[in-house]
Write a protein that holds these residues in place. Structure first.
Motif, PDB file in Angstrom:
ATOM      1  N   MET A 111       0.819  -1.212   0.000  1.00 35.24           N
ATOM      2  CA  MET A 111       0.000   0.000   0.000  1.00 35.24           C
ATOM      3  C   MET A 111       0.854   1.265   0.000  1.00 35.24           C
ATOM      4  SD  MET A 111      -3.128  -0.321  -0.282  1.00 35.24           S
ATOM      5  CE  MET A 111      -3.473   0.986  -1.396  1.00 35.24           C
ATOM      6  N   LEU A 139       0.999   4.374  -2.601  1.00 37.96           N
ATOM      7  CA  LEU A 139       0.924   5.778  -2.207  1.00 37.96           C
ATOM      8  C   LEU A 139       2.098   6.572  -2.751  1.00 37.96           C
ATOM      9  CD1 LEU A 139      -0.345   6.040   1.454  1.00 37.96           C
ATOM     10  CD2 LEU A 139      -1.261   7.136  -0.599  1.00 37.96           C
ATOM     11  N   LEU A 174       1.999  12.602  -8.974  1.00 37.98           N
ATOM     12  CA  LEU A 174       1.387  13.909  -8.760  1.00 37.98           C
ATOM     13  C   LEU A 174       2.433  15.007  -8.616  1.00 37.98           C
ATOM     14  CD1 LEU A 174      -1.573  13.007  -6.405  1.00 37.98           C
ATOM     15  CD2 LEU A 174      -1.716  13.965  -8.707  1.00 37.98           C
ATOM     16  N   ILE A 227       1.758   7.058  -6.407  1.00 34.19           N
ATOM     17  CA  ILE A 227       0.803   8.124  -6.758  1.00 34.19           C
ATOM     18  C   ILE A 227       1.380   9.504  -6.482  1.00 34.19           C
ATOM     19  CG2 ILE A 227      -1.437   9.153  -6.156  1.00 34.19           C
ATOM     20  CD1 ILE A 227      -2.409   6.256  -5.654  1.00 34.19           C
ATOM     21  N   SER A 228       2.000   9.622  -5.276  1.00 33.22           N
ATOM     22  CA  SER A 228       2.534  10.946  -4.946  1.00 33.22           C
ATOM     23  C   SER A 228       3.655  11.336  -5.890  1.00 33.22           C
ATOM     24  CB  SER A 228       2.983  11.030  -3.492  1.00 33.22           C
ATOM     25  OG  SER A 228       3.487   9.806  -3.064  1.00 33.22           O
TER      26      SER A 228
END
Lengths: 703, 214
Positions: free
Chosen positions: A1, A5, A12, A8-9
């Motif tokens: 997980m 994360l 972004l 994704i970060s």
């Protein structure tokens, strides 16, 4: 997980901070010439650059994915390409098409002189019309310094390229003006009715003009009135010949102007000796009301109305019973109302409409006989313009004119009424920025004569260089015979002229050179044979007009030279054979000079005119119109002194016409037996004029 | 749940970061434009300035300053050009751009001041033919700028400068210019704007003209 994360970060954040991608390349024209200063950018981002003098550019962008690259440059259009930005540097070879630029595009100039304040590349400005020496701010007199026109001091009107005065028509915001001049006096030309300051544009066409205008064989003078005035002002004018007062009230979207004037030539004539034996020196008074309303961002509604009245009386020599004199008097009353509306219906369509009314009544005495003459014109007009392609237009419209003439002589009277309706269509087609064609057609029907005509018109303009162009025009022009003939019989037809024009023009900043050759073929001119009138008259005119204007060579000095060569003959009116008419001088030369002298706070101007002799009728000469007057010369100067009176902007204006006192003769009158003759001369050798014009409210710099 | 929360929080942070980065980017890119403008020496530099602000204007459709500076750069290009035809091209472009600013921000004293300035310069290209019409138009703009913000020094500066260069015969001259320029200078001393990119130009030149009036 946690891995997810982090993943994704990273995505972004990298999107936020992002990698920089290099975009570089060149911007060139279709011909491969580098474009300097083009703006290249990624759409919806700040990223971009300007191209350097070799057309190269480079910049980095943080944008990614599918993006649009925009590029544009002044004088060119704008364009875009889609690119995929994925971190790898991108090289682009961009090509910009040259924009179809109205300023650089060819214009049709054959036959046409345009005076305008708003357009580029015009020959004269409105102010030029007002400040030409010898013209005394008369539009028509100022136009006589342009090539193609004749000097005329004895007859009203503009005589253009061998045409009679009746062959020039004046249009006010597109509407025909029936009586643009004050009443003609015996052997004495009168001023035009309109002040040159009313107009923002003056187009003088000496031939080959647009199908929008009809009823003129030779020339069209198109006056375009000013739009909303900026301010509320009051004007006062005091002159040696009279005075005037006008007030303009500016409202938010409209303006109302009211003015009045009074002219009396008696005091001036008392000082300057007159050849003319006046009974009543000319006295005029009149008033104008103008209303202008901005109906929308692009819409404008205008009304101009004028009411004027004049009185004059004089004696002329009765050559058949010398020393007896003939008496002539005239009372004139003129009413003129012109209202027009124009707006854009969309960005492709423009509508223009107008209605006008004029009534001109002359009455008076010729000896003991009483005469009256009333001319009335009602006109309505509607024009639609469609803009298409780059600069091309299609224009079409309808027009109808109701003309009435009524004349009486003691108890005798006669009149006629005609309804001439016209329809026209015309298209300006730009093939390229350098080549334009105008194709038009006009058709008219006269109810009184029951005659119908079709007039094709076409012009072509080609730009030969950055500043120069050639144009040519062909057109057929019709007009109704003059009122004095029509009132006698309806059994007449349209008079006709065909124009062929070739023109070269070079306009560089501050310098204009034009040369124009033309040929005009007249047919169906009105002829009187005994008591009969028919359309068997004909004629021709050919010539060359040259114009040179220079505001550049000498600082602060502006001058122009115009020369006209005219070869013409015609057989019309009561001519027994084809002859050179009295209104045609073979050579005419005008030199106009203007300079602002700061030390004197004055603008000075001078005009010199030379014209070879005119023909005149001598009953002792077997050859009709076989005699010629001596040459005409005139040298006039004017001074405008700019100052302030009571803190209001003031112009003091002085002019002297014909300073050297050249003795000018327009022609001769003969007694019936040919034994006595009298020269037609101006009423005074020299003319002097002094005036003061104060504008209250335009205190721009008066703090 | 926790994951969702974290994700949401993370998203918020990044999004606000993005927004912050964006506004910050506006500040940075405007700052760069101002630096370019201050260092521009010729029409070439000014073209780059104009292009720079044009790119900003393409994104910031709600900001009046990018088109304002685009107009200002073109006005200055017009000053530096001797060819009258080219002057007209620059001034015409400037007028189109200032109209865009006006469409974004109505009743803005600075916009009317610059507009009046451009109109004056447009007139000065061909005063003989344009003075009659254009002086009125320019004065109307500048009077409006004064009325909208009497503390703005620029409309006074421009009017003063116009008076300075207008011959006395037409109601200008140094004597006329002096009190107007003095008002401008007083206003320049006091004038403050909250916006870091608000117009600041004119003071030096105003002082220079005023010195010549003495």
């Amino acid at each position: 997980m946690k891995l997810l994360l982090l993943f994704i970060s990273i995505i972004l954040i990298s999107a936020a901070l992002s990698a920089q991608t290099l975009i570089k390349g060149t911007v060139k024209t279709a011909k491969g010439e580098a474009i300097h200063g083009a703006n290249i950018s990624v759409k919806n981002s700040y990223d971009g650059a300007s191209s350097d003098s070799t057309g190269h550019f480079h910049f980095t962008t943080s944008e990614t994915g599918k993006q649009i690259i925009q590029f544009s440059s002044l004088g060119f259009g704008s364009d875009s390409v889609v690119v995929q930005i994925n971190g790898k540097s991108i090289e682009l070879q961009l090509v910009l098409k040259e924009k179809f630029n109205e300023l650089d595009a060819v214009v049709i100039t054959a036959g046409t002189f345009e005076a305008s304040d708003s357009k580029k590349g015009v020959v004269l400005s409105s102010l030029d019309v007002a400040t030409t020496a010898g013209a005394e701010a008369d539009v028509f007199a100022a136009l006589q310094t342009l090539p193609g026109t004749q000097t005329s001091f004895a007859e009203n009107g503009l005589f253009v390229r061998g045409g009679s005065a009746a062959e020039t028509k004046t249009y006010f915001d597109g509407m025909l003006v029936k009586n643009p001049f004050n009443t003609q006096l015996p052997d004495l030309a009168s001023r035009g009715r309109f002040s040159p300051f009313m107009f923002k544009g003056t187009t003088f066409s000496a031939g080959g003009y647009s199908a929008q205008y009809g009823q003129a064989l030779s020339s069209a003078l198109i006056l375009e009135s000013k739009d909303l005035p900026e301010k509320t002002t009051t004007g006062i004018s005091l002159m040696t010949v009279g005075g005037g007062l006008d007030h303009t009230q500016r409202y938010k979207n409209s303006a109302l102007s009211i003015g009045g004037n009074y002219i009396n030539l008696k005091p001036a004539f008392a000082i300057f000796k007159q050849h003319t034996n006046w009974d009543k020196e000319p006295e005029d008074y009149g008033g104008t009301i103008q209303y202008k309303l901005k109906t929308s961002a692009t819409g404008m509604f205008k009304v101009y109305s004028e009411l004027s009245s004049g009185k004059v009386g004089l004696f002329t020599d009765d050559l058949n019973n010398l020393p007896k004199e003939n008496y002539f008097s005239n009372n004139n009353r003129n009413t003129y109302v012109n209202s027009t509306y124009q707006d854009y219906l969309s960005d492709k369509w423009k509508i223009q409409g107008g209605a006008s009314f004029s009534n001109n009544r002359d009455s008076g005495k010729i000896e003991v006989d009483q005469y009256t003459r009333t001319d009335q014109l009602m006109q309505a007009r509607l024009t639609l313009t469609n803009y298409f392609g780059n600069l091309s237009t299609l224009r079409f419209g309808v027009e109808t004119s109701n003309t009435k003439r009524k004349e009486s002589f003691n108890t005798l009277s006669r009149d006629y009424t005609d309804e001439t309706s016209a329809t026209f269509a015309e298209s300006d087609i730009f093939f390229t920025e350098r080549l334009v064609a105008r194709v038009g057609i006009r058709s008219e029907y006269s109810s009184y004569m029951d005659e119908f005509n079709i007039a094709p018109r076409t012009s072509l303009g080609y730009k030969t260089g950055k500043f120069s162009q050639v144009s040519m025009a062909y057109g057929r022009f019709y007009q109704n015979p003059e009122d004095e003939y029509l009132v006698q019989t309806p059994a007449l037809d349209f008079e006709r002229a065909d124009h062929y024009i070739l023109n070269f023009q070079r306009i560089n900043s501050g310098q204009v050179f034009r040369v124009e050759g033309y040929y005009k073929d007249y047919k169906n001119l009105t002829k009187s044979v005994g008591n009969l009138l028919n359309n068997s008259g004909n004629g021709y005119a050919d010539g060359v007009d040259v114009f040179w204007r220079d505001k550049k060579t000498f600082k602060g000095i502006d001058y122009w030279i115009s020369y006209s060569y005219l070869d013409t003959k015609r057989n019309f009116r009561d001519y027994p054979i084809s002859s050179v008419p009295p209104f045609a001088a073979k050579h005419t030369l005008n030199l106009v000079y203007k300079q602002y002298v700061p030390q004197l706070k004055s603008q000075i101007g001078a005009t010199y005119t030379y014209a070879t002799g005119r023909t005149y009728f001598n009953p002792n000469n077997l050859i009709y119109l076989g005699d010629k007057t001596k040459e005409y010369q005139n040298f006039s100067v004017n001074v405008s002194y700019l100052t302030h009176l009571f803190k209001q902007f003031t112009v003091i204006y002085a002019s002297v016409n014909n300073i050297p006192g050249f003795k000018n003769i327009y022609g001769y009158h003969y007694s019936d037996n040919g034994q006595a003759r009298k020269a037609i001369e101006p009423p005074a050798r020299r003319n002097f004029f002094l005036g003061m014009f104060i504008t209250i409210g335009d205190n721009t710099f008066v703090q | 749940m926790k994951i969702l929360k974290t994700l949401f929080l993370l998203f918020l942070i990044t999004a606000s970061g993005l927004i912050y980065a964006q506004t910050d980017k506006y500040t940075a890119v405007m700052q760069k434009g101002m630096t370019l403008l201050d260092s521009a020496k010729n029409t070439e530099d000014l073209l780059a300035v104009s292009n720079h602000f044009e790119r900003i204007a393409g994104v910031e459709t709600k900001q009046w300053l990018p088109t304002y500076y685009e107009a200002y750069a073109n006005l200055r290009s017009g000053f530096l050009t001797n060819d009258n035809d080219k002057k007209d091209v620059f001034f015409d472009k400037a007028l189109v751009q200032i109209d865009k600013s006006e469409a974004i921000s109505a009743n803005n004293s600075e916009i009317y001041a610059l507009k009046g300035y451009i109109q004056f310069m447009k007139m000065s290209v061909d005063p003989q033919n344009r003075a009659m019409e254009m002086i009125g138009i320019a004065t109307t703009s500048l009077e409006k700028a004064k009325a909208l913000d009497p503390s703005n020094p620029r409309p006074y500066f421009i009017l003063g400068q116009a008076a300075f260069y207008t011959p006395e015969a037409f109601g200008g001259g140094k004597e006329k210019a002096k009190p107007i320029l003095e008002t401008a200078i007083t206003n320049f001393e006091k004038f403050k704007s909250a916006d870091p990119f608000a117009p600041k130009w004119g003071k030096e030149r105003c002082q220079m003209l005023l010195d010549q009036c003495k």
